[in-house]
Structure formats: structure tokens, C-alpha cells
Design an enzyme around this catalytic site. Structure first.
Site, PDB file in Angstrom:
ATOM      1  N   SER A 124     -10.572  -6.425   7.318  1.00 59.55           N
ATOM      2  CA  SER A 124      -9.924  -5.114   7.274  1.00 59.55           C
ATOM      3  C   SER A 124      -9.370  -4.764   8.645  1.00 59.55           C
ATOM      4  CB  SER A 124     -10.941  -4.041   6.855  1.00 59.55           C
ATOM      5  OG  SER A 124     -10.395  -2.748   7.046  1.00 59.55           O
ATOM      6  N   TYR A 171     -19.276  -0.215   6.497  1.00 61.90           N
ATOM      7  CA  TYR A 171     -18.151  -1.022   6.011  1.00 61.90           C
ATOM      8  C   TYR A 171     -17.439  -1.756   7.155  1.00 61.90           C
ATOM      9  CZ  TYR A 171     -13.589  -2.207   4.080  1.00 61.90           C
ATOM     10  OH  TYR A 171     -12.451  -2.883   3.701  1.00 61.90           O
TER      11      TYR A 171
HETATM   12  P1  NAD Z   1     -11.055  -2.647  -5.581  1.00 58.55           P
HETATM   13  O1  NAD Z   1     -12.234  -1.756  -5.598  1.00 58.55           O
HETATM   14  O2  NAD Z   1      -9.804  -2.208  -6.275  1.00 58.55           O
HETATM   15  O3  NAD Z   1     -11.455  -4.089  -6.122  1.00 58.55           O
HETATM   16  C1  NAD Z   1     -12.577  -4.762  -5.662  1.00 58.55           C
HETATM   17  C2  NAD Z   1     -13.043  -5.732  -6.717  1.00 58.55           C
HETATM   18  O4  NAD Z   1     -14.204  -6.423  -6.217  1.00 58.55           O
HETATM   19  C3  NAD Z   1     -13.465  -5.018  -8.012  1.00 58.55           C
HETATM   20  O5  NAD Z   1     -12.859  -5.635  -9.125  1.00 58.55           O
HETATM   21  C4  NAD Z   1     -14.980  -5.188  -8.023  1.00 58.55           C
HETATM   22  O6  NAD Z   1     -15.546  -5.265  -9.326  1.00 58.55           O
HETATM   23  C5  NAD Z   1     -15.165  -6.486  -7.247  1.00 58.55           C
HETATM   24  N1  NAD Z   1     -16.526  -6.606  -6.715  1.00 58.55           N
HETATM   25  C6  NAD Z   1     -17.240  -5.661  -6.044  1.00 58.55           C
HETATM   26  N2  NAD Z   1     -18.466  -6.114  -5.770  1.00 58.55           N
HETATM   27  C7  NAD Z   1     -18.547  -7.371  -6.277  1.00 58.55           C
HETATM   28  C8  NAD Z   1     -19.580  -8.342  -6.334  1.00 58.55           C
HETATM   29  N3  NAD Z   1     -20.806  -8.094  -5.827  1.00 58.55           N
HETATM   30  N4  NAD Z   1     -19.317  -9.536  -6.914  1.00 58.55           N
HETATM   31  C9  NAD Z   1     -18.094  -9.774  -7.459  1.00 58.55           C
HETATM   32  N5  NAD Z   1     -17.090  -8.885  -7.453  1.00 58.55           N
HETATM   33  C10 NAD Z   1     -17.314  -7.693  -6.876  1.00 58.55           C
HETATM   34  O7  NAD Z   1     -10.801  -2.936  -4.032  1.00 58.55           O
HETATM   35  P2  NAD Z   1      -9.526  -3.386  -3.188  1.00 58.55           P
HETATM   36  O8  NAD Z   1      -9.028  -2.184  -2.493  1.00 58.55           O
HETATM   37  O9  NAD Z   1      -8.612  -4.214  -4.005  1.00 58.55           O
HETATM   38  O10 NAD Z   1     -10.257  -4.291  -2.088  1.00 58.55           O
HETATM   39  C11 NAD Z   1     -10.329  -5.705  -2.141  1.00 58.55           C
HETATM   40  C12 NAD Z   1     -10.822  -6.205  -0.793  1.00 58.55           C
HETATM   41  O11 NAD Z   1      -9.935  -5.787   0.229  1.00 58.55           O
HETATM   42  C13 NAD Z   1     -12.199  -5.684  -0.400  1.00 58.55           C
HETATM   43  O12 NAD Z   1     -12.910  -6.686   0.289  1.00 58.55           O
HETATM   44  C14 NAD Z   1     -11.857  -4.542   0.526  1.00 58.55           C
HETATM   45  O13 NAD Z   1     -12.906  -4.259   1.429  1.00 58.55           O
HETATM   46  C15 NAD Z   1     -10.650  -5.109   1.227  1.00 58.55           C
HETATM   47  N6  NAD Z   1      -9.786  -4.107   1.847  1.00 58.55           N
HETATM   48  C16 NAD Z   1      -9.242  -3.097   1.127  1.00 58.55           C
HETATM   49  C17 NAD Z   1      -8.423  -2.169   1.747  1.00 58.55           C
HETATM   50  C18 NAD Z   1      -7.779  -1.032   0.993  1.00 58.55           C
HETATM   51  O14 NAD Z   1      -7.276  -0.105   1.647  1.00 58.55           O
HETATM   52  N7  NAD Z   1      -7.735  -1.043  -0.311  1.00 58.55           N
HETATM   53  C19 NAD Z   1      -8.159  -2.277   3.121  1.00 58.55           C
HETATM   54  C20 NAD Z   1      -8.729  -3.324   3.829  1.00 58.55           C
HETATM   55  C21 NAD Z   1      -9.537  -4.232   3.178  1.00 58.55           C
END
Ligand code: NAD
Length: 249
Positions: free
Chosen positions: A140, A153
């Protein structure tokens, strides 16, 4: 050679959001993709066509991760790519670091940090046998920025960034590349499902970026696609930040 035949990638957390966009892009790139998720994996795979395969998994549970690896290997007998995208983020409430509960802290680390470790250590034997492979870990941009009110986080993603570097060195001798993609605030399904959809945060982010627009899951998928391709053949241990130029390095 491992360049021939169908290529297989595993994307965790791919039932929705950034993970689903990555899976969709990798399918377009010619991979078969195992959509691995806590929930919704089978439905998501169905929506992505015949090159998508669904698999239920909790990445924090090594036995379930081993089953996920076995499932991936059952498809083409190989795993060419792993994208560690599953993570706890969109369900977290921002709070001062003094108020984070120990149980919440531990669960975030169990999924965001241990989950990456389990997936890497259980996928790497197949990649080592093949003498090739590419791993992309989703961290991130908050690590570079030090975003307040999300200590558990940001700390977990800092660990992911550091793990990428160690793994790149340990796996390099087997021809396996390991890199990080660090997204800025992205309008994933998890973010968009929230009440209010964080309009204030979206406006602030647009303003702070060199490119004044929202960041979409497909923007992140582009960087992952490159790192998973032979075009990135000498890229390892690196971090690509996809945040519209909010941070620069
Ligand atoms: P999201 O919540 O839309 O999707 C995350 C997915 O991960 C979900 O489908 C969930 O069921 C799955 N998941 C959660 N825990 C799990 C586990 N223990 N085992 C298997 N699957 C699991 O989130 P997103 O925004 O698409 O984020 C995806 C990744 O990107 C994450 O690692 C998040 O930290 C990172 N990220 C997101 C952002 C943002 O702004 N959205 C920014 C930086 C990083």
C-alpha cells in the site's frame, strides 16, 4: 520450456475489487487463473469465463493454503504466478493507535502478513522445481505516506514490502522474481460498498495526486500484469507505486 503451454496464476482475494481486476487482466494476458478467496470465489470465477477457476481459501490457514496450491497444480501441473492480494483493509475502522484492540491487530497480521508468508512458502516448491516464477505482493502507498489512524494496517503492509525484498533474495537463485505493487486509495468493491463511499477521502486524494482522478482497480492490474510478464524479466525486489503521483520515488 516453461515459456510454452498454458500458464497458471493464483490470485488471492480475487472474488472482488483489486484482486478481481488483476485476475481479469491476467486472463486477458493468457493465464489460467485460480480465483482464491474467503468467499465468492466460485461465483467470481464463473463470471470471468473458462480460464478462471474458483477456490475457497482463508490465506491465514496453512492447511487451506496447501489445498489451494494442490488445486492450482491439478489444473496444468504448474504455478507460474502468485499474486498475494488478499488483505484486511476495507472493513477496518480508522482509529488512534492507542485504541486498536489486540485481537484486531493480530487478525490483520494473521491475514496480511502470515497469509503472504504461507502462500509464498507453499507455492514456492512448484516454482523452484520449474526454475521460474513470478510473485507480486500487494502492499500500500500508505507505507510511504504513513497514513494516520490505521497503524495495524500500515504496519502490516510495511511488513509485506520488507518481505518482498527478503523473498526476492532467497528465491532469486531459483529464477523466481518477487515484487511489490503499492496502490493508493482505490475505488475497489470493498471501498464502494461503504455508506457514503468516502467522497471526502476521494476528493482529497484526487487533489493530492499529480493526476487528479479517482484510482480504479484496473489501474493497479496494469502494473501487476507487467511484473508477471517476461518483459519484467530483470525486475525483482522492487516496488511499483500506483497512486497517480501522490507519492513519488
Ligand atoms: P476488497 O475488500 O474489495 O477485497 C478484498 C478481498 O480479499 C475480498 O474478496 C475478501 O473476501 C478477500 N479476503 C479477505 N481476507 C481473506 C482471507 N483471509 N483469505 C482469503 N481472502 C481474503 O479490498 P480491495 O480494496 O480490493 O483490496 C485488495 C488489496 O489491496 C488488499 O490487500 C488491500 O489492503 C490492498 N490495498 C487496497 C487499497 C484501496 O484503497 N482499496 C489501497 C492499497 C492497498
Amino acid at each position: 520450456s516453461t515459456q510454452d503451454g498454458p500458464r497458471m496464476a493464483v490470485v488471492t482475494g480475487a472474488a472482488q475489487g483489486i484482486g478481481k481486476a488483476i485476475a481479469s487482466q491476467l486472463i486477458e494476458d493468457g493465464f489460467d487463473v485460480l480465483i482464491a478467496d474467503l468467499r465468492g470465489a466460485v461465483e467470481a470465477a464463473r463470471s470471468l469465463g473458462s480460464k478462471a477457476h474458483g477456490c475457497d481459501v482463508d490465506v491465514s490457514d496453512p492447511a487451506q493454503v496447501q489445498s489451494m496450491v494442490d488445486r492450482a497444480l491439478s489444473i496444468h501441473g504448474r504455478i507460474d504466478g502468485l499474486v498475494n492480494n488478499a488483505g484486511i483493509y476495507t472493513s477496518l475502522k480508522k482509529k488512534p493507535f492507542e485504541e486498536i484492540g489486540q485481537e484486531e491487530w493480530r487478525r490483520v497480521f494473521e491475514v496480511n502478513v502470515e497469509g503472504v508468508w504461507h502462500c509464498c512458502r507453499l507455492v514456492s516448491p512448484a516454482m523452484r522445481r520449474a526454475g521460474t516464477g513470478a510473485i507480486v505482493n500487494i502492499a500500500s502507498a500508505s507505507v510511504a505516506k504513513g497514513n494516520p489512524m490505521l497503524l495495524q494496517y500500515v504496519a502490516s503492509k510495511g511488513a509485506v514490502l520488507a518481505m518482498t525484498r527478503v523473498l526476492a533474495r532467497e528465491l532469486g537463485e531459483s529464477g523466481i522474481r518477487v515484487n511489490t505493487v503499492s496502490p493508493g486509495f482505490t475505488l475497489s468493491d470493498g471501498v464502494m460498498s461503504e455508506a457514503g463511499q468516502r467522497e471526502a477521502q476521494r476528493a482529497g486524494a484526487r487533489e493530492a495526486r499529480a493526476l487528479h482522478r479517482d484510482l480504479q482497480p484496473d489501474d493497479v492490474a496494469g502494473a501487476v500484469s507487467y511484473l508477471m510478464s517476461p518483459r519484467a524479466g530483470m525486475m525483482t525486489g522492487q516496488n511499483i507505486t500506483v497512486d497517480g503521483g501522490m507519492t513519488m520515488n
